[in-house]
Structure formats: structure tokens, C-alpha cells
Scaffold this active site. Structure first.
Site, short mmCIF file in Angstrom:
data_model
loop_
_atom_site.label_atom_id
_atom_site.label_comp_id
_atom_site.label_asym_id
_atom_site.label_seq_id
_atom_site.Cartn_x
_atom_site.Cartn_y
_atom_site.Cartn_z
N SER A 48 -2.03 -0.35 3.57
CA SER A 48 -2.88 0.25 2.76
C SER A 48 -3.63 1.25 3.62
CB SER A 48 -3.97 -0.63 2.02
OG SER A 48 -4.53 -1.21 3.28
N THR A 49 -4.27 2.27 2.94
CA THR A 49 -5.23 3.39 3.57
C THR A 49 -6.54 2.80 4.24
OG1 THR A 49 -4.58 4.87 1.79
CG2 THR A 49 -6.58 5.40 3.23
N GLY A 108 -1.97 -8.85 15.57
CA GLY A 108 -1.96 -7.72 14.94
C GLY A 108 -3.11 -6.90 15.83
N ALA A 143 5.23 -3.76 5.65
CA ALA A 143 4.82 -4.00 4.60
C ALA A 143 5.93 -5.01 3.86
CB ALA A 143 4.18 -3.25 3.64
N CYS A 199 5.45 2.51 -2.13
CA CYS A 199 4.32 3.68 -1.60
C CYS A 199 4.88 5.08 -2.56
CB CYS A 199 4.45 4.04 -0.26
SG CYS A 199 6.02 4.28 0.46
N LYS A 230 6.28 -6.50 14.08
CA LYS A 230 5.28 -7.38 13.39
C LYS A 230 5.55 -7.33 11.86
CE LYS A 230 0.85 -9.22 12.72
NZ LYS A 230 1.10 -9.42 11.42
N GLY A 261 -4.61 1.42 7.53
CA GLY A 261 -4.46 2.51 8.35
C GLY A 261 -5.73 3.24 8.81
N GLU A 311 2.09 5.36 7.54
CA GLU A 311 2.55 5.59 6.10
C GLU A 311 1.71 4.70 5.32
OE1 GLU A 311 4.76 7.46 5.41
OE2 GLU A 311 5.76 7.89 7.30
N LEU A 312 0.78 5.21 4.48
CA LEU A 312 -0.32 4.45 4.04
C LEU A 312 -0.06 4.75 2.36
CD1 LEU A 312 -3.15 5.57 6.54
CD2 LEU A 312 -1.51 3.38 6.53
N ALA A 364 13.62 8.32 -1.80
CA ALA A 364 14.23 9.38 -0.72
C ALA A 364 15.25 8.91 0.28
CB ALA A 364 12.90 9.30 0.05
#
Length: 510
Positions: free
Chosen positions: A241-242, A224, A158, A296, A183, A245, A262-263, A460
Site C-alpha cells: 500500500s501507499t 520487517g 504482497a 495493483c 519476505k 511505502g 510498487e504501491l 502487463a
């Protein structure tokens, strides 16, 4: 600009590379990249074609056949050298991250440092791709499991972390023996092009096969889609995004592929009466406004005990008033722009919506204009009094909006509010009470993949596995044993005796 020259960014750039060679397709459309910081044109990238995709996949398949035979520590040595090369280019690449994406220069440099750190981690991991030996119930038998590379790993990243997330995946995956096809977001392709330039000499000097670190920049509707449906790509790591995903997971599962998802995140911090506010307030502010709220792991909900609610609110308003908003390349500024004007519209609409649902805007929310804000992408981060059940609070708005939510009674009430959303990425509690902290970390505590005590939700370290639960997707990347996702597990049993006993004591005499 000198940093563009240092990174090999030309006025027009190609969008497909095998790591060593660029494919020169130029008839599939051109992405013209403008900085959200200044509205200045930076450069353009020609999008790749479906023919480019096929050629790169075939090259990756051939490269993988060689790469998997190279001992893992040797593969790790290549990754080590990539890390050294990134050290050389930390300043220009970090500057490009800041200029193309809009995050502060300090965050841009930090993102490149994250790449360097994961290279170091992957080097060590290349000597620790451990399996286990088990005791067999049969005499003269040995059982063990081991891990083998999967093949081609697709990496879809992203705009908000345009290079770090690629490195989380690619460096570990390469150490594990896979070929990697990247990508990147069409909003931030120049950083991806720059990374290909940076690593090229390392790949060449180490005789890394073509296709191990490939890049393809193209439309989601063509490139994609091909990647999602392609059985030659057994694993795809997707950050997004969810909604994206959910669809991707269904397609990949339909062909029995694997996905690391990873949404979205709707991250909360609990502040109890036992919190050290000198620690809490800076952590909340950075978590809420860092990367202009476009992480996120951004702090979106602040759950505050009623007894200290007004004190915390007043402290936050004071802190927000001191924020410096402006060009992210100026290191004096705390907050840069949103990625584009569409993101600004989503920010403004979310604030209108929460107020209609009963929320109260107590600070910020304006779109900034005038000198220094010509791009139209700058906003003043917002503080909103709200309730957890508001529909808009239940969503992830990718912008600097922090919802202040009051709780009463014991910490269990705060945890219930915290867990009362569909996302489950990052979480934190600020308290000096051992019982409150341990309850938050218990099985009945935070339901997120990341749970912190006395630090914020954002930022993190690479040493821990990164990822979340529920609609965040369940994937894990980066540290701990996340490397196992990039490999296939195999159980082996060896009979070194002269008899053929069967398991479970089964008799089969012929």
C-alpha cells in the site's frame, strides 16, 4: 491434495531458508493458512525469529562474496535452469497460487508463466549488463561506465501476486550478481515455501552459495522492521500500500539505502466516441474483476464520453450479469474470492461510502452466501455511477468496484479527469482516432508509468519496465532496463599516456 505433496508442502512448514537449508525455529508463532476459496485449512508455517534473520543475513553476505565473482552468463545459466524447473511445476504451483490466494486457476497458471518468462528474460540480460564508452577531452585517456552488483537485495511481496513479483526481482537481481532475501506476505506464505523447494536442486547442482535465494517469513513488526533499518541491505523492493511505502521509503532513505516502490494504483480507462466497443468492453471487465479486483493494475475508473455513456453502461451490466463467481479451481468460473473477510468488509464499506457521497450503485455489491460460498469471501463485482472528485473515488479500494464517470467535449477533458488522482500506475484509452491516442501518450497525456492504447490496464508483459508515478512510488521492475536498479554504477577513466593532463584545461605544475 496431490499438488501440495508435489510441492513439498507439509502440514507444518518452517519459515526461514538459505536456499539450501531450512532453519527449524518453531517458537515465534504459527501462521495457519486457510483457503479463501473453500475455508479449508491448507497447512501452517512457523514464523522466523530475529536470530534466523541475523543468521540468514550473515550467510547472504558470505554467499554474495562468491556469487559476485562468478561471470554473469554463468549466473544466468542458473536462472535458466530455475525457469526450466518452474516449467515442470507450473501446474501444481499455479494451483497452489489459486487455492491459497483465491485468483482463478487460469490466472494462477499465468502467474507461474510470468515467472518462467522473467527467467528467460534474465538469462538474456545476463549477457547484456552493458555500460558505455565516452570520449575523453584528455589525450590518451579512455572513459567508460560499468555496473556492479549491490550486495543483498530485500524483496517484500504482497498477497495478490505471491510468486511473480518475487521472480521479477530475484531473477534479474541474481543475474546481476546479488544475494536476495524474500519476505512474502503472511497471507500467502505457502507459495513462497513451495518456490524454495522447487529451486533447491538447481541451486545445489550449480553449487550456488547459500544465501543467494533466501526466504524469511515473519512478523512485520520484527523481521520487517529489521530489514528496513538494516544497512547490510542496500536495496529493498516493496510491493504494498501507499501508506506502507511512504513509511518504508523514509526509513530506507534515512540510512541512504535504495528502494523500489510498487504501491497503490487507481487506474483509469478512457472510452471515446471513436472506440471499438467490441475490444473495450471485454478489456474493461477483465481489468475490473480479474483477481477479484485485487491487482495493483485493476481498472477502477472508467471515463466515458457522454454520447456513448448509456451504451457502454448497458453493455457492462450485461457482461457483469454473465460472470460466473465461485471456486477459482473450477476453470469455468471468472471470479474467485477476495483474500479474506476483512477485504469483504472494505468492499462493503466503500460501496456504502460512495453512495453517501452521491454515487449510484447500478449493479452488484452483494456478499454471496450459501453453497459454494461458505468462506464468506465471495462478492458480486459492483458497477457504480460516480464522479471523479468523490473522496472514495480518489482512493484505491482493493476490491472489484468499477466507477463509471462521464466526460464531455474533447479528449483533453477526459485526460484531465484521468490524471486527477494521486496514484499513477496504469492507464488506457480506447479509440481509433490517431490524434486522441497520441495526445493520451504525449507529455501532456497520461501521467502514469504505463499507458496503453486499445488494451486494458491489467496484464502487463514482462518485457516492459513495470511501475508507476506519483504515490505509486516511482519504482520500476521486470523488463526494459529495470535491471540497472539492482546494480551500482561506476565511471572509470584510464590514462594510458605518459602525461597527466587535467580536465577543463586546469594547470597544476609542481
Amino acid at each position: 491434495m496431490q499438488f501440495l505433496k508435489d510441492l513439498g508442502i507439509k502440514e507444518k512448514n518452517f519459515g526461514a531458508s538459505t536456499g539450501l537449508k531450512w532453519r527449524e525455529t518453531s517458537d515465534q508463532g504459527e501462521l495457519k493458512i486457510v483457503s479463501p476459496a473453500t475455508n479449508e485449512y491448507i497447512a501452517s508455517v512457523y514464523q522466523a525469529s530475529e536470530a534466523d534473520y541475523e543468521a540468514i543475513i550473515r550467510q547472504a553476505q558470505e554467499g554474495f562474496k562468491v556469487w559476485r565473482t562468478i561471470p554473469a552468463p554463468k549466473r544466468g545459466e542458473t536462472v535458466r535452469q530455475i525457469g526450466m524447473k518452474l516449467r515442470e511445476y507450473k501446474r501444481p504451483l499455479g494451483t497452489l497460487v489459486s487455492y491459497e490466494m483465491g485468483k482463478s486457476l487460469q490466472e494462477g497458471l499465468g502467474e507461474v508463466q510470468e515467472m518462467i518468462d522473467i527467467c528467460d528474460f534474465a538469462v538474456g540480460q545476463s549477457r547484456q549488463l552493458y555500460g558505455f564508452t565516452m570520449q575523453s577531452e584528455r589525450p590518451n585517456h579512455r572513459m567508460y561506465d560499468q555496473y556492479h552488483p549491490l550486495g543483498i537485495v530485500g524483496i517484500v511481496t504482497a498477497f495478490n501476486f505471491p510468486v511473480a513479483v518475487w521472480s521479477w526481482n530475484a531473477m534479474l537481481s541474481a543475474a546481476c550478481g546479488n544475494a536476495n532475501l524474500w519476505k512474502p506476505s503472511s497471507k500467502t506464505p505457502l507459495t513462497a515455501v513451495a518456490c524454495q523447494h522447487i529451486i533447491r536442486d538447481v541451486l545445489k547442482e550449480n553449487q550456488v552459495p547459500e544465501g543467494i535465494f533466501s526466504l524469511i517469513i515473519g512478523k512485520g513488526s520484527t523481521i520487517g522492521e529489521k530489514m528496513l533499518h538494516d544497512k547490510r541491505v542496500p536495496l529493498i523492493s516493496i510491493t504494498g500500500s501507499t501508506v506502507v511505502g511512504q513509511r518504508a521509503a523514509q526509513i530506507i532513505a534515512g540510512r541512504f539505502g535504495k528502494a523500489i516502490l510498487e504501491l497503490g494504483g487507481n487506474n483509469g480507462i478512457i472510452i471515446t466516441p471513436n472506440a471499438d466497443l467490441k475490444l473495450a468492453i471485454p478489456a474493461v471487465v477483465f481489468g475490473a474483476v480479474g483477481t477479484a479486483g485485487q491487482r495493483c493494475t485493476t481498472t477502477r475508473r472508467l471515463i466515458i464520453h457522454e454520447s456513448i455513456y448509456e451504451q457502454v453502461k448497458n453493455s457492462l451490466v450485461k457482461a457483469y450479469q454473465s460472470l460466473r463467481i465461485g471456486n477459482p479451481l473450477d476453470e469455468k468460473n471468472h471470479v474467485g474470492p477476495l483474500i479474506d473477510r476483512q477485504a469483504v468488509e472494505l468492499f462493503s464499506e466503500a460501496l456504502k461510502t460512495v453512495q453517501k457521497q452521491g454515487g449510484k450503485l447500478i449493479y452488484g455489491g452483494e456478499t454471496l452466501s450459501g453453497k459454494g460460498y461458505e468462506s464468506g469471501c465471495y462478492v458480486k463485482p459492483a458497477l457504480v455511477e460516480a464522479e471523479n472528485h468523490y473522496p472514495i473515488v480518489q482512493e484505491e479500494t482493493f476490491a472489484p468496484i468499477l466507477y463509471l464517470i462521464k466526460y464531455q467535449g474533447e479528449v483533453h477533458n477526459a485526460i484531465a479527469l484521468h490524471n486527477g488522482v494521486v496514484q499513477g500506475l496504469s492507464s488506457a484509452i480506447f479509440t481509433n482516432d490517431l490524434r486522441e491516442a497520441e495526445n493520451f501518450l504525449s507529455a501532456w497525456g497520461s501521467d502514469c508509468g504505463i499507458a496503453n492504447v486499445n488494451i486494458g490496464t491489467s496484464g502487463a508483459e514482462i518485457g516492459g519496465a513495470f511501475g508507476g508515478e506519483k504515490e505509486t512510488g516511482g519504482g520500476r521492475e521486470s523488463g526494459s532496463d529495470a535491471w540497472k536498479a539492482y546494480m551500482r554504477r561506476q565511471t572509470n577513466t584510464i590514462n594510458f599516456g605518459t602525461q597527466l593532463p587535467l580536465a577543463q584545461g586546469i594547470k597544476f605544475d609542481i
